[in-house]
Design a protein around this motif. Structure first.
Motif, mmCIF file in Angstrom:
data_model
loop_
_atom_site.group_PDB
_atom_site.id
_atom_site.type_symbol
_atom_site.label_atom_id
_atom_site.label_comp_id
_atom_site.label_asym_id
_atom_site.label_seq_id
_atom_site.Cartn_x
_atom_site.Cartn_y
_atom_site.Cartn_z
ATOM 1 N N GLY A 78 48.075 61.614 48.829
ATOM 2 C CA GLY A 78 47.006 60.615 48.769
ATOM 3 C C GLY A 78 47.378 59.459 47.862
ATOM 4 N N ILE A 79 47.925 59.771 46.708
ATOM 5 C CA ILE A 79 48.323 58.725 45.764
ATOM 6 C C ILE A 79 49.541 57.960 46.285
ATOM 7 C CG2 ILE A 79 49.282 58.318 43.461
ATOM 8 C CD1 ILE A 79 47.411 60.474 42.422
ATOM 9 N N LYS A 80 50.496 58.677 46.873
ATOM 10 C CA LYS A 80 51.677 57.990 47.415
ATOM 11 C C LYS A 80 51.294 57.053 48.559
ATOM 12 C CE LYS A 80 55.310 61.187 46.014
ATOM 13 N NZ LYS A 80 56.390 62.112 46.424
ATOM 14 N N PHE A 81 50.294 57.454 49.336
ATOM 15 C CA PHE A 81 49.809 56.562 50.386
ATOM 16 C C PHE A 81 49.233 55.293 49.769
ATOM 17 C CE2 PHE A 81 45.884 55.174 52.563
ATOM 18 C CZ PHE A 81 46.468 54.535 53.639
ATOM 19 N N LEU A 82 48.418 55.451 48.732
ATOM 20 C CA LEU A 82 47.836 54.285 48.072
ATOM 21 C C LEU A 82 48.922 53.416 47.442
ATOM 22 C CD1 LEU A 82 44.713 55.957 46.398
ATOM 23 C CD2 LEU A 82 44.734 54.451 48.389
ATOM 24 N N GLN A 83 49.956 54.041 46.906
ATOM 25 C CA GLN A 83 51.074 53.287 46.344
ATOM 26 C C GLN A 83 51.818 52.492 47.409
ATOM 27 O OE1 GLN A 83 53.154 56.608 44.522
ATOM 28 N NE2 GLN A 83 52.698 55.842 42.469
ATOM 29 N N SER A 84 51.803 52.987 48.644
ATOM 30 C CA SER A 84 52.556 52.336 49.723
ATOM 31 C C SER A 84 51.871 51.092 50.256
ATOM 32 C CB SER A 84 52.764 53.326 50.878
ATOM 33 O OG SER A 84 51.547 53.518 51.607
ATOM 34 N N LEU A 85 50.601 50.897 49.906
ATOM 35 C CA LEU A 85 49.868 49.748 50.425
ATOM 36 C C LEU A 85 50.402 48.455 49.826
ATOM 37 C CD1 LEU A 85 46.195 51.104 50.308
ATOM 38 C CD2 LEU A 85 47.813 51.146 52.214
ATOM 39 N N GLU A 86 50.301 47.400 50.591
ATOM 40 C CA GLU A 86 50.737 46.097 50.087
ATOM 41 C C GLU A 86 49.877 45.659 48.919
ATOM 42 O OE1 GLU A 86 50.183 41.671 51.640
ATOM 43 O OE2 GLU A 86 51.552 42.822 52.925
ATOM 44 N N ALA A 87 48.573 45.928 49.006
ATOM 45 C CA ALA A 87 47.675 45.524 47.917
ATOM 46 C C ALA A 87 46.412 46.375 47.937
ATOM 47 C CB ALA A 87 47.314 44.046 48.027
ATOM 48 N N ILE A 88 45.954 46.737 46.747
ATOM 49 C CA ILE A 88 44.644 47.357 46.549
ATOM 50 C C ILE A 88 43.804 46.317 45.825
ATOM 51 C CG2 ILE A 88 43.355 49.246 45.497
ATOM 52 C CD1 ILE A 88 45.925 50.920 45.615
ATOM 53 N N ILE A 89 42.918 45.679 46.538
ATOM 54 C CA ILE A 89 42.130 44.562 46.011
ATOM 55 C C ILE A 89 40.772 45.094 45.567
ATOM 56 C CG2 ILE A 89 41.126 42.314 46.562
ATOM 57 C CD1 ILE A 89 43.401 42.289 48.843
ATOM 58 N N ILE A 90 40.442 44.892 44.293
ATOM 59 C CA ILE A 90 39.213 45.441 43.730
ATOM 60 C C ILE A 90 38.404 44.315 43.097
ATOM 61 C CG2 ILE A 90 38.218 47.166 42.175
ATOM 62 C CD1 ILE A 90 40.923 48.603 42.197
ATOM 63 N N ASP A 91 37.134 44.254 43.459
ATOM 64 C CA ASP A 91 36.205 43.328 42.809
ATOM 65 C C ASP A 91 35.695 44.011 41.548
ATOM 66 O OD1 ASP A 91 33.877 41.929 41.969
ATOM 67 O OD2 ASP A 91 33.612 41.096 43.980
ATOM 68 N N ASP A 92 36.170 43.570 40.387
ATOM 69 C CA ASP A 92 35.826 44.266 39.146
ATOM 70 C C ASP A 92 34.403 43.992 38.685
ATOM 71 O OD1 ASP A 92 36.959 41.581 38.529
ATOM 72 O OD2 ASP A 92 36.441 42.136 36.487
ATOM 73 N N THR A 93 33.764 42.960 39.228
ATOM 74 C CA THR A 93 32.348 42.735 38.907
ATOM 75 C C THR A 93 31.488 43.742 39.647
ATOM 76 O OG1 THR A 93 32.765 40.367 38.577
ATOM 77 C CG2 THR A 93 30.481 41.049 38.947
ATOM 78 N N ARG A 94 31.810 43.985 40.890
ATOM 79 C CA ARG A 94 31.071 44.971 41.680
ATOM 80 C C ARG A 94 31.516 46.404 41.338
ATOM 81 N NH1 ARG A 94 29.054 42.359 46.647
ATOM 82 N NH2 ARG A 94 29.921 40.268 46.877
ATOM 83 N N CYS A 95 32.784 46.579 41.000
ATOM 84 C CA CYS A 95 33.353 47.916 40.800
ATOM 85 C C CYS A 95 34.145 47.988 39.490
ATOM 86 C CB CYS A 95 34.260 48.289 41.975
ATOM 87 S SG CYS A 95 33.539 48.044 43.605
ATOM 88 N N PRO A 96 33.493 47.847 38.352
ATOM 89 C CA PRO A 96 34.232 47.817 37.081
ATOM 90 C C PRO A 96 34.946 49.118 36.754
ATOM 91 C CG PRO A 96 31.851 47.951 36.703
ATOM 92 C CD PRO A 96 32.039 47.682 38.152
ATOM 93 N N ASN A 97 34.336 50.248 37.059
ATOM 94 C CA ASN A 97 34.952 51.538 36.729
ATOM 95 C C ASN A 97 36.126 51.849 37.647
ATOM 96 O OD1 ASN A 97 32.934 52.621 34.620
ATOM 97 N ND2 ASN A 97 31.609 52.057 36.331
ATOM 98 N N THR A 98 36.003 51.502 38.906
ATOM 99 C CA THR A 98 37.108 51.695 39.840
ATOM 100 C C THR A 98 38.299 50.834 39.433
ATOM 101 O OG1 THR A 98 35.512 52.127 41.616
ATOM 102 C CG2 THR A 98 37.769 51.613 42.267
ATOM 103 N N ALA A 99 38.033 49.597 39.069
ATOM 104 C CA ALA A 99 39.106 48.711 38.619
ATOM 105 C C ALA A 99 39.789 49.280 37.381
ATOM 106 C CB ALA A 99 38.539 47.321 38.320
ATOM 107 N N ASN A 100 39.005 49.766 36.446
ATOM 108 C CA ASN A 100 39.570 50.301 35.209
ATOM 109 C C ASN A 100 40.461 51.513 35.478
ATOM 110 O OD1 ASN A 100 39.595 50.564 32.157
ATOM 111 N ND2 ASN A 100 38.723 52.527 32.722
ATOM 112 N N GLU A 101 40.025 52.409 36.351
ATOM 113 C CA GLU A 101 40.826 53.596 36.648
ATOM 114 C C GLU A 101 42.159 53.231 37.303
ATOM 115 O OE1 GLU A 101 37.469 57.125 37.209
ATOM 116 O OE2 GLU A 101 39.027 56.817 38.712
ATOM 117 N N PHE A 102 42.124 52.359 38.282
ATOM 118 C CA PHE A 102 43.366 52.006 38.977
ATOM 119 C C PHE A 102 44.327 51.252 38.056
ATOM 120 C CE2 PHE A 102 41.275 53.162 42.913
ATOM 121 C CZ PHE A 102 42.329 53.543 43.728
ATOM 122 N N LEU A 103 43.788 50.450 37.159
ATOM 123 C CA LEU A 103 44.644 49.667 36.271
ATOM 124 C C LEU A 103 45.261 50.503 35.151
ATOM 125 C CD1 LEU A 103 42.518 46.412 35.904
ATOM 126 C CD2 LEU A 103 44.725 46.609 37.049
#
Length: 447
Positions: free
Chosen positions: A345-370
């Motif tokens: 699952g993580i390797k698939f996410l790593q293979s993506l060209e970009a994971i685009i996150i709106d940190d205003t709408r999703c602050p916790n998701t942005a923090n975890e991925f970063l």
């Protein structure tokens, strides 16, 4: 005597100075390498700002109190001297306070290791207009900084907060990730010694910098240029933080929804995203992330967001919670997992060209991925296994895209399956057989 600022401030700070003059922002994040003169610039701006505004006071902080005297205190004394205004300031030998004599305004110094003294701070005249965090990366995190700001930013109309630091090497360090997050009242500035008058730094500084550049270029890039070079343990290097507009969301067609259960200690994480298969881009634009949230409360939220009751993919390890949500009427299914599901699952996410996150709408998701990073063992080597902590939103995303991750896994497996070799692998084997195990591919015609 009138001082020309360009004689004491590096040209790289001109735009920041002009922004301060027009009250352009509240928070100023000044990062840089050795010799960038960012601390000198802040010290000069603090002295000038207090002399200009009769209501302005300042609090200067470092994580540890014992480091104040020979760093920020001496830096401000230098600024007073270089501006030629010594006669207007009282600088005691022992006490950590500098006073503007005409009005009694003060610059106070505090260590964050004694937070109670920060909370109880009062000024005889005016308010704490200026706050300066020196060596910001020494602080434990943005929560600690916010608590201090909440205590000091009271009773005034305008505040200016300076944050100065040399960027940590790891791109996942909280300081480096925080400055990526969207905040309209924040100005981010980076500088290095190359924009500074060499005479201010001295010949030996330049010699040391050039020697490190020649012998250890990556160390030079980090220490002198102040660049985030990474430790090698960062898991996601394909994350982009930016706003995702309502108009953009209206164009999304392949919507995915994931759910990771939690309650007492771990948060429940629910998220909505769009996966662009053709461009291999993921857009995450909605999250629910909360500790102590009941399944009923989660359902109430999801029902409003998921108006068509489209399928939600959840952690199959929580069959009771899945059953409860189904009883409420939610379409939810537990995803198929296995011993290597996290890895793929993580390797698939790593293979993506970009994971685009709106940190205003999703602050916790942005923090975890970063901030998600491999851990090290006792010998300082990275562990092969992905850490199972601070990854609730990441798990939620994995569940939402589980079908895509399974396809990715099967494709990888097929490429390396010895019983089902690709044409290229069959060709290489044939060459090895014909040459006694020593492939001479250029001697053969590829098919």
């Amino acid at each position: 005597m009138k001082i020309k600022l360009s004689n004491v401030v590096a040209p790289s700070f001109k735009e920041v100075h002009n922004d301060l003059k027009r009250d352009g922002h509240t928070h100023y994040w000044l990062s840089g390498g050795r010799g960038s003169t960012k601390s000198s610039f802040i010290a000069i701006e603090l002295i000038l700002g207090i002399m200009k505004d009769p209501q302005a006071n300042a609090v200067v902080l470092r994580k540890v109190k014992d480091t104040l005297k020979e760093s920020v205190f001496d830096q401000l004394v230098w600024a007073i001297d270089v501006l030629g205004v010594e006669q207007y300031w009282h600088i005691p030998d022992a006490k950590l306070v500098i006073t503007y004599i005409p009005t009694g305004q003060q610059i106070r110094f505090r260590g964050a290791d004694k937070p109670k003294k920060i909370k109880s701070m009062k000024f005889a005249r005016g308010y704490c207009k200026y706050i300066w965090y020196e060596e910001l990366d020494e602080f434990t995190g943005m929560e600690e900084v916010r608590m201090i700001n909440q205590s000091l930013m009271r009773g005034g109309k305008k505040f200016t907060v300076f944050y100065s630091y040399n960027p940590p090497q790891s791109s996942n360090n909280w300081v480096n990730t925080e400055k990526l997050l969207t905040r309209p009242d924040r100005l981010v500035h980076h500088s290095n010694y190359l924009s500074v008058n060499p005479k201010w730094l001295g010949d030996q500084f330049i010699v040391e910098a050039e020697h490190l550049k020649a012998t250890k270029p990556k160390a030079y890039e980090h220490e002198y240029l102040g660049n985030v070079t990474g430790t090698g343990g960062e898991v996601f290097d394909n994350v982009t933080i930016r706003p995702i507009t309502d108009d953009e969301i209206q164009t999304f067609e392949h919507i995915k929804r994931g759910l990771d259960f939690g309650y007492a200690v771990d948060p429940l994480a629910y998220g909505v995203m769009h996966y662009d298969r053709k461009k291999k881009r993921l857009y995450i634009f909605h999250e629910l992330y909360k500790v102590g949230l009941s399944n009923k409360a989660a359902f109430d939220h999801i029902k409003i967001e998921n108006t068509n009751n489209d399928m939600v993919y959840a952690d199959s390890a929580e069959p009771k919670s899945i059953h409860e949500l189904r009883q409420y009427g939610l379409k939810v299914v537990g995803v198929k997992k296995g011993p290597d599901s996290v890895e793929y699952g993580i390797k698939f996410l790593q293979s993506l060209e970009a994971i685009i996150i709106d940190d205003t709408r999703c602050p916790n998701t942005a923090n975890e991925f970063l901030t998600y990073e491999l851990e090290k063992d006792a010998n300082g080597n990275f562990k092969a296994k992905f850490p199972d902590k601070n990854n609730h939103a990441i798990d939620m995303v994995r569940y939402a895209l589980n079908d895509e991750a399974l396809k990715f896994k099967e494709l990888k497996k097929k490429k390396h399956d010895p019983d089902n070799p690709t044409p290229e692998e069959r060709h290489t084997k044939m060459v090895r057989d014909l040459t006694g195990g020593k492939p001479q591919v250029n001697e053969f015609i590829s098919w």
